[in-house]
Write an enzyme that holds these catalytic residues in place. Structure first.
Site, PDB file in Angstrom:
ATOM      1  N   ASN A 252      10.263  -6.900   3.087  1.00 19.04           N
ATOM      2  CA  ASN A 252       8.895  -7.184   2.665  1.00 19.04           C
ATOM      3  C   ASN A 252       8.772  -6.765   1.204  1.00 19.04           C
ATOM      4  O   ASN A 252       8.653  -5.584   0.898  1.00 19.04           O
ATOM      5  CB  ASN A 252       7.910  -6.403   3.554  1.00 19.04           C
TER       6      ASN A 252
ATOM      7  N   LYS B  57       6.407  -7.310  -0.772  1.00 18.63           N
ATOM      8  CA  LYS B  57       5.014  -7.036  -1.178  1.00 18.63           C
ATOM      9  C   LYS B  57       4.725  -7.704  -2.523  1.00 18.63           C
ATOM     10  O   LYS B  57       5.287  -8.766  -2.809  1.00 18.63           O
ATOM     11  CB  LYS B  57       4.759  -5.526  -1.211  1.00 18.63           C
TER      12      LYS B  57
ATOM     13  N   HIS C 187      -0.265  -6.894   8.369  1.00 15.00           N
ATOM     14  CA  HIS C 187       0.287  -5.702   7.719  1.00 15.00           C
ATOM     15  C   HIS C 187      -0.854  -4.721   7.441  1.00 15.00           C
ATOM     16  O   HIS C 187      -1.968  -5.138   7.126  1.00 15.00           O
ATOM     17  CB  HIS C 187       0.996  -6.091   6.415  1.00 15.00           C
TER      18      HIS C 187
ATOM     19  N   GLU D 241      -1.582  -3.019   5.006  1.00 13.71           N
ATOM     20  CA  GLU D 241      -2.220  -3.160   3.685  1.00 13.71           C
ATOM     21  C   GLU D 241      -3.244  -4.291   3.705  1.00 13.71           C
ATOM     22  O   GLU D 241      -4.267  -4.226   3.032  1.00 13.71           O
ATOM     23  CB  GLU D 241      -1.133  -3.393   2.618  1.00 13.71           C
TER      24      GLU D 241
ATOM     25  N   GLU E 252       4.624  -0.098  12.559  1.00 17.25           N
ATOM     26  CA  GLU E 252       4.683   0.572  11.257  1.00 17.25           C
ATOM     27  C   GLU E 252       3.618   1.660  11.190  1.00 17.25           C
ATOM     28  O   GLU E 252       2.452   1.375  10.860  1.00 17.25           O
ATOM     29  CB  GLU E 252       4.424  -0.437  10.129  1.00 17.25           C
TER      30      GLU E 252
ATOM     31  N   GLY F  20       5.852   3.636   2.667  1.00 12.68           N
ATOM     32  CA  GLY F  20       5.920   3.925   1.245  1.00 12.68           C
ATOM     33  C   GLY F  20       5.787   5.404   0.904  1.00 12.68           C
ATOM     34  O   GLY F  20       5.605   5.777  -0.249  1.00 12.68           O
TER      35      GLY F  20
ATOM     36  N   SER G 243       9.375   3.465   5.452  1.00 12.22           N
ATOM     37  CA  SER G 243      10.407   4.248   4.768  1.00 12.22           C
ATOM     38  C   SER G 243      11.800   4.110   5.396  1.00 12.22           C
ATOM     39  O   SER G 243      12.564   5.079   5.436  1.00 12.22           O
ATOM     40  CB  SER G 243       9.995   5.726   4.668  1.00 12.22           C
TER      41      SER G 243
END
Ligand code: PGA
Length: 252
Positions: free
Chosen positions: A10, A12, A98, A100, A170, A176, A216
């Site tokens: 991904n 991003k 996701h 985000e 996730e 991250g 991560s």
């Protein structure tokens, strides 16, 4: 039974065109251990989808994904991308929900249910993301939290449609942050997700669904995570932008 292993990148909102070219060339020319049971999926930004398709398509086990799509088939949605556009350029997978997007674009479980249904109807494989924030984990309420996401976004699907879904767990506190879930924590949640699916659709279906871990993942922890019984691969952000690192993760 052999479940499909999927290692997904991904990217991003990263990379300019030169960097995208460089990364895609590195993957196109790498020695990757892939076959019909193990694929690598590259979720690149929209402007590079056709490029990624041209460079990677036809190579064994390599697929290209979008990072998002709209929940309506077409229409006056300025700035959005439809599932038909994606399928017309040969994209096979799409990330849906996701964290985000949930956080910064207020995507609700219901909206994600619509997207997932549409993606499947148009022949794309949805990589549906779920996972809890830190405060939920600290309150030990992660199972209820993830169960609600699955229930509200996925469990309206027919049994036939559900077989097309890929799930990515996730935990938000691991994305991250460099703070990976331990392989035991990942296994525990993946087993919970599989048992929830079994409860809804039956064990035979549950055993066929690939459940990826994200948060991560790096070359140093991929092997241990992917060795867990219910972890069928990973969704990798930061580490997928480094060709050497991501090739190691694919081959872990
Ligand atoms: P990360 O991101 O690997 O950088 O933690 C994973 C993701 O958000 O999909």
């Amino acid at each position: 039974m052999v479940r499909k292993k999927i290692i997904a990148a991904n990217w991003k909102m990263n990379c300019d065109l030169a960097q995208a070219n460089q990364l895609l060339d590195a993957f196109a020319n790498a020695e990757l251990v892939l076959n019909e049971h193990k694929v690598a999926v590259f979720a690149v930004p929209f402007p590079y989808l056709i490029l990624a398709k041209d460079k990677l398509a036809g190579k064994k086990g390599l697929c290209v994904a979008a990072q998002n799509m709209h929940g309506k088939k077409s229409g006056a949605y300025t700035g959005e991308t439809s599932v038909d556009m994606l399928s017309s350029i040969g994209i096979s997978h799409v990330i849906i929900g996701h964290s985000e997007r949930r956080e910064y674009f207020q995507e609700s479980n219901q909206f994600l249910a619509d997207k997932t249904k549409l993606a499947i109807a148009e022949g794309l494989v949805p990589i549906f993301c779920c996972g809890e924030p830190l405060e939920v984990r600290e309150a030990n309420a992660q199972n209820e939290y993830v169960a609600k996401q699955l229930e509200e976004s996925l469990y309206g699907l027919s049994y036939i449609d559900f077989l097309h879904v890929v799930i990515a767990y996730e935990p938000i506190w691991a994305i991250g942050t460099g703070k990976t879930a331990t392989s035991e924590q990942a296994q525990e949640m993946h087993a919970f997700i599989r048992s929830s699916i079994a409860h809804k659709y039956g064990k035979e279906v549950a055993d066929k669904i690939s459940i990826l871990y994200g948060g991560s993942v790096k070359a140093a922890n991929a092997k241990e995570l992917f060795a867990m019984l219910d972890v069928d691969g990973g969704l990798v952000g930061g580490a997928s932008l480094n060709a050497t690192e991501f090739i190691q993760i694919i081959n872990a």
